[in-house]
Design a protein around this motif. Structure first.
Motif, PDB file in Angstrom:
ATOM      1  N   ALA A 154       6.527  25.231   9.584  1.00  0.00           N
ATOM      2  CA  ALA A 154       7.048  24.211   8.674  1.00  0.00           C
ATOM      3  C   ALA A 154       6.996  22.856   9.366  1.00  0.00           C
ATOM      4  N   ARG A 188      -0.104  19.864   5.341  1.00  0.00           N
ATOM      5  CA  ARG A 188      -0.132  20.691   4.130  1.00  0.00           C
ATOM      6  C   ARG A 188      -1.352  20.382   3.252  1.00  0.00           C
ATOM      7  N   THR A 243       4.486  23.086   5.018  1.00  0.00           N
ATOM      8  CA  THR A 243       5.402  22.300   4.193  1.00  0.00           C
ATOM      9  C   THR A 243       5.141  20.827   4.470  1.00  0.00           C
TER      10      THR A 243
END
Length: 252
Positions: A110, A224, A195
């Motif tokens: 992430a 992303r 993300t």
């Protein structure tokens, strides 16, 4: 992508992961974070595969992929300190056997874990790359160099070899054992960010970590948006190198 294309991509990803190690798929079936790890390894394998095919041209070639965790005991290293993938690409032209050894550390994270992932991935890659470089190319040559070459040759026995390539594999094994193959070494730290931070600038980047005679290492970060491009070209069988082109000027 349509639902059918997503299903086909998932099946393809599992096949590609199995060509590295069955453990990857087993772990991914149990835990979501391991499914992300599997995707990272699969995308890295795809980028390597395209590189090898582009470089081979008309030469006879085969590529074998291994999960280095499966060989941690041989390397005398804890799994947390070694990179993920070892790829051995063998090319033969005019009776000359060339072996390209590529080492990849892949992180699928992430956005809030990007900084740590970059540091850890770089450290694991350079530590593993340094180990191989010292063993195979150290000056003066190490006494166990023959052992390393023999182990690499034996790994090819475990590889997922395409039909019709057994002869090339055996010739490559013999040349490796005899120290009569041309060998080069390269490494990649791949960080995939799944993300995004609202309003943040692109995190995609490419950095040349090391550039010595015969050895190169890069770190490539896919944010992303670029990860989505890479996933799409992987699913559709398009050129992954096109998705990579926006990261920076280097063309590994």
């Amino acid at each position: 992508l349509t639902a059918t294309e997503v299903k086909a991509m998932a099946d393809k990803a599992k096949r590609d992961a199995l060509s590295i190690s069955g453990d990857i798929v087993l772990r991914a079936a149990k835990r979501g974070v391991s499914a992300g790890e599997m995707l990272g390894l699969v995308f890295s394998r795809h980028l390597l595969d395209e590189e090898f095919k582009a470089a081979a041209g008309k030469a006879l070639a085969l590529t074998a992929y291994f999960l280095l965790d499966d060989y941690a005991r041989w390397l005398s290293q804890p799994e947390s300190r070694i990179a993920d993938i070892l790829a051995i690409n063998v090319e033969e032209q005019d009776e000359t056997v060339r072996v390209v050894i590529s080492i990849v550390e892949s992180k699928y994270v992430a956005a809030d874990g990007l900084s740590k992932a970059r540091r850890d991935s770089k450290d694991q890659l350079l530590a593993t790359l340094g180990m191989f470089r010292e063993a195979l190319f150290g000056a003066p040559g190490r006494l166990d160099r023959d052992v390393w070459l023999a182990r690499l040759a034996d790994m090819l026995i475990d590889a997922d070899i395409p039909p019709g390539m057994t002869g090339l594999m055996e010739r490559a094994r013999a040349k490796l054992r005899e120290g009569d193959a041309e060998i080069s070494l390269r490494g990649y730290s791949h960080v995939y960010v799944h993300t995004s931070d609202a309003g943040a600038v692109s995190a995609s980047e490419q950095e040349l970590l090391e550039d010595a005679d015969g050895f190169k290492a890069w770190q490539e970060v896919f944010d992303r948006a670029d990860l989505r491009k890479l996933a799409e070209v992987y699913a559709k069988g398009s050129r992954g190198l096109d998705a990579r082109a926006g990261l920076g000027p280097h063309q590994p």
